[in-house]
Write a protein that holds these residues in place. Structure first.
Motif, PDB file in Angstrom:
ATOM      1  N   VAL A   1       0.573  -1.876   0.141  1.00 18.55           N
ATOM      2  CA  VAL A   1      -0.066  -0.042   0.291  1.00 18.55           C
ATOM      3  C   VAL A   1       0.884   0.731   0.005  1.00 18.55           C
ATOM      4  CG1 VAL A   1      -2.103  -1.537   1.183  1.00 18.55           C
ATOM      5  CG2 VAL A   1       0.210   0.297   2.533  1.00 18.55           C
ATOM      6  N   GLN A   2       0.102   2.537  -0.099  1.00 12.63           N
ATOM      7  CA  GLN A   2       1.022   3.201  -0.900  1.00 12.63           C
ATOM      8  C   GLN A   2       0.935   4.353   0.938  1.00 12.63           C
ATOM      9  OE1 GLN A   2      -0.392   2.385  -3.636  1.00 12.63           O
ATOM     10  NE2 GLN A   2       1.619   1.707  -3.240  1.00 12.63           N
ATOM     11  N   GLY A   3      -0.236   4.343   1.745  1.00 10.09           N
ATOM     12  CA  GLY A   3      -1.105   4.718   2.659  1.00 10.09           C
ATOM     13  C   GLY A   3      -1.372   4.074   3.659  1.00 10.09           C
ATOM     14  N   VAL A   4      -1.401   4.503   4.977  1.00 12.20           N
ATOM     15  CA  VAL A   4      -2.627   3.948   5.736  1.00 12.20           C
ATOM     16  C   VAL A   4      -3.133   4.944   6.718  1.00 12.20           C
ATOM     17  CG1 VAL A   4      -0.571   1.615   6.281  1.00 12.20           C
ATOM     18  CG2 VAL A   4       0.063   3.532   7.851  1.00 12.20           C
ATOM     19  N   ASN A   5      -4.388   4.599   7.563  1.00  9.93           N
ATOM     20  CA  ASN A   5      -5.188   6.108   8.018  1.00  9.93           C
ATOM     21  C   ASN A   5      -4.871   5.519   9.577  1.00  9.93           C
ATOM     22  OD1 ASN A   5      -7.487   7.380   8.628  1.00  9.93           O
ATOM     23  ND2 ASN A   5      -8.880   6.306   7.322  1.00  9.93           N
ATOM     24  N   LEU A   6      -4.519   6.584  10.174  1.00 14.91           N
ATOM     25  CA  LEU A   6      -4.439   6.693  11.079  1.00 14.91           C
ATOM     26  C   LEU A   6      -6.292   7.505  12.132  1.00 14.91           C
ATOM     27  CD1 LEU A   6      -0.525   7.995  12.417  1.00 14.91           C
ATOM     28  CD2 LEU A   6      -1.852   5.403  11.583  1.00 14.91           C
ATOM     29  N   LYS A   7      -6.549   6.166  12.467  1.00 11.74           N
ATOM     30  CA  LYS A   7      -7.552   6.490  13.510  1.00 11.74           C
ATOM     31  C   LYS A   7      -7.238   6.469  14.986  1.00 11.74           C
ATOM     32  CE  LYS A   7     -11.385   6.580  10.340  1.00 11.74           C
ATOM     33  NZ  LYS A   7     -12.232   5.521   9.890  1.00 11.74           N
ATOM     34  N   LEU A   8      -7.237   7.814  16.073  1.00 10.55           N
ATOM     35  CA  LEU A   8      -6.902   7.128  17.124  1.00 10.55           C
ATOM     36  C   LEU A   8      -7.702   6.696  17.836  1.00 10.55           C
ATOM     37  CD1 LEU A   8      -5.892  10.837  18.675  1.00 10.55           C
ATOM     38  CD2 LEU A   8      -4.585   9.687  17.352  1.00 10.55           C
ATOM     39  N   LEU A   9      -8.666   5.964  17.708  1.00 11.49           N
ATOM     40  CA  LEU A   9      -9.283   5.065  18.363  1.00 11.49           C
ATOM     41  C   LEU A   9      -9.217   3.572  17.691  1.00 11.49           C
ATOM     42  CD1 LEU A   9     -13.747   6.116  18.398  1.00 11.49           C
ATOM     43  CD2 LEU A   9     -11.961   6.158  20.694  1.00 11.49           C
ATOM     44  N   LYS A  10      -8.696   3.750  16.936  1.00  7.04           N
ATOM     45  CA  LYS A  10      -8.025   2.155  16.264  1.00  7.04           C
ATOM     46  C   LYS A  10      -6.333   1.966  17.008  1.00  7.04           C
ATOM     47  CE  LYS A  10      -7.970   2.487  12.437  1.00  7.04           C
ATOM     48  NZ  LYS A  10      -7.116   2.080  10.539  1.00  7.04           N
ATOM     49  N   THR A  11      -5.985   3.131  17.190  1.00  8.96           N
ATOM     50  CA  THR A  11      -4.694   2.800  17.522  1.00  8.96           C
ATOM     51  C   THR A  11      -4.192   2.920  18.981  1.00  8.96           C
ATOM     52  OG1 THR A  11      -4.137   5.541  17.528  1.00  8.96           O
ATOM     53  CG2 THR A  11      -3.509   4.697  15.260  1.00  8.96           C
ATOM     54  N   GLY A  12      -4.909   3.494  19.018  1.00  8.58           N
ATOM     55  CA  GLY A  12      -5.184   3.414  21.368  1.00  8.58           C
ATOM     56  C   GLY A  12      -4.637   4.607  21.418  1.00  8.58           C
TER      57      GLY A  12
ATOM     58  N   LEU B   1     -13.099  17.309  20.934  1.00 11.43           N
ATOM     59  CA  LEU B   1     -11.650  17.197  21.248  1.00 11.43           C
ATOM     60  C   LEU B   1     -11.040  15.578  20.685  1.00 11.43           C
ATOM     61  CD1 LEU B   1     -10.148  16.935  24.255  1.00 11.43           C
ATOM     62  CD2 LEU B   1     -12.197  15.450  25.065  1.00 11.43           C
ATOM     63  N   LEU B   2     -11.709  14.697  20.851  1.00  9.40           N
ATOM     64  CA  LEU B   2     -10.992  13.564  19.622  1.00  9.40           C
ATOM     65  C   LEU B   2     -10.182  14.252  18.460  1.00  9.40           C
ATOM     66  CD1 LEU B   2     -10.330  10.638  19.649  1.00  9.40           C
ATOM     67  CD2 LEU B   2     -12.083   9.715  19.316  1.00  9.40           C
ATOM     68  N   ASN B   3     -11.411  14.611  17.583  1.00 10.02           N
ATOM     69  CA  ASN B   3     -10.354  15.104  16.348  1.00 10.02           C
ATOM     70  C   ASN B   3      -9.304  16.631  16.738  1.00 10.02           C
ATOM     71  OD1 ASN B   3     -11.918  14.157  14.861  1.00 10.02           O
ATOM     72  ND2 ASN B   3     -12.829  15.650  14.233  1.00 10.02           N
ATOM     73  N   GLY B   4      -9.159  17.457  18.224  1.00 10.90           N
ATOM     74  CA  GLY B   4      -8.568  18.261  18.270  1.00 10.90           C
ATOM     75  C   GLY B   4      -6.578  17.650  19.054  1.00 10.90           C
ATOM     76  N   ALA B   5      -7.546  16.392  18.955  1.00 13.80           N
ATOM     77  CA  ALA B   5      -6.012  15.219  20.027  1.00 13.80           C
ATOM     78  C   ALA B   5      -5.375  15.121  18.713  1.00 13.80           C
ATOM     79  CB  ALA B   5      -6.385  14.054  20.522  1.00 13.80           C
TER      80      ALA B   5
END
Length: 344
Positions: free
Chosen positions: A255-266, A295-299
């Motif tokens: 792949v050329q990229g990955v999507n980081l989401k804080l609820l997935k990464t912990g 709040l979560l998107n600001g983090a």
């Protein structure tokens, strides 16, 4: 050291439909951590990626059972947070990790991006999301977004249960209305391998710059991505298939990229590690969200200097966001200048 956990509701102005269903309202958890006259805040909530599902009441129970184990002493050094939080599920870990990071940044008196040594000279515009639906609904949603911000990057949800013909009709109808905007598509795992093999060259011919999660997430799905590797000159981004560092390493060749989401990464601890690792793996990063508040998107926004494809628009589609949104100029989101996560 004190912890307080409470629920709050988030309602979308426009419900979002993807290949797995429609979301109009969610319930999230606010975790507040206080020590030494300073309070840090974190957020979490249930979500479903198809192969993994988390329920908000179960997350609340998990956190209420685990938090007393921290005792009343001072929080542990930041270097110990990752091992300390390891027993928790990723979304439960996210709430604690964000609260600790917010508290640490406030104690230090700086936003996290500055404490990490990042600059703001390479920020990119966020994409806005168009959900699955009719052509008329899609174009109406695009116009409503444009009343709010420039929408120079558009992400179109595909993988329709109605089939590939509906996906193609949406793309063809959208193209004349882009007005120079970059077009991304996200199938949310809604295609099988043969459909993906057909769609990638078809999308390239229509100027699409990336395809997110074309195939369903499953154990061993790196072989599925390998079958698409090099098929067409378009970036493939893994989302539901990539949760942590181990997933990033197994998918990186294909792949050329990955999507980081804080609820997935912990939370931010592993997300920051993954962002650093991505540079060594020549992977670009997308920074995404679910039905998350400011709040979560600001983090998450604290990571924006490391991201090629920001996708933090969920808070812009809420009618009852209890927090102040991260600063932005048009569709350019920025990390806050306030200490910690920086969300009042």
């Amino acid at each position: 050291m004190g912890w307080q956990l409470s629920r709050f509701a988030l309602t979308k102005q426009v419900p979002l439909t993807i290949s797995r269903g429609t979301t109009a309202k969610v319930e999230h958890l606010l975790l507040e951590f206080s020590y030494g006259g300073c309070t840090g805040r974190g957020e979490t909530g249930g979500f479903d990626t198809g192969q993994r599902c988390f329920d908000t009441p179960a997350l609340e129970q998990e956190l209420r059972q685990w938090l007393p184990s921290l005792g009343a002493d001072a929080p542990p050094p930041r270097q110990q947070w990752r091992s300390l939080l390891a027993p928790l599920s990723p979304p439960a870990r996210c709430a604690v990790d964000l609260a600790l990071h917010d508290w640490w940044g406030k104690q230090m008196g700086y936003p996290l991006w500055q404490l990490w040594g990042l600059g703001l000279d390479r920020l990119k515009p966020t994409s806005i999301t168009l959900g699955l639906g009719s052509v008329e609904e899609m174009l109406q949603r695009l116009n409503s977004w444009r009343c709010m911000l420039p929408a120079t990057r558009v992400k179109l949800k595909l993988g329709s249960p109605a089939g590939i013909s509906h996906d193609q009709a949406l793309v063809e109808a959208l193209l004349p209305h882009l007005a120079g905007a970059e077009l991304q598509v996200d199938a949310n795992g809604g295609w099988d391998l043969e459909t993906a093999k057909f769609m990638l060259p078809w999308l390239v011919d229509r100027g699409v710059v990336l395809v997110e999660q074309p195939l369903p997430a499953r154990s061993g799905d790196e072989q599925d991505f390998a079958a698409l590797h090099g098929l067409a000159p378009i970036a493939i981004v893994a989302d539901e298939s990539c949760w942590g560092i181990e997933d990033m390493l197994r998918l990186a060749p294909y792949v050329q990229g990955v999507n980081l989401k804080l609820l997935k990464t912990g939370g931010l601890t592993d997300a920051f590690l993954m962002a650093q690792l991505a540079q060594h793996l020549n992977l670009n990063l997308m920074l995404g969200c679910y039905s998350d508040s400011s709040l979560l998107n600001g983090a998450a926004a604290q990571l924006l200097p490391l991201v090629e494809w920001p996708d933090l628009d969920s808070h812009l589609n809420l009618i009852n966001d209890p927090f102040l949104a991260p600063p932005r100029q048009g569709d350019l989101l920025m990390p806050s200048q306030l200490p910690g996560i920086g969300v009042p």
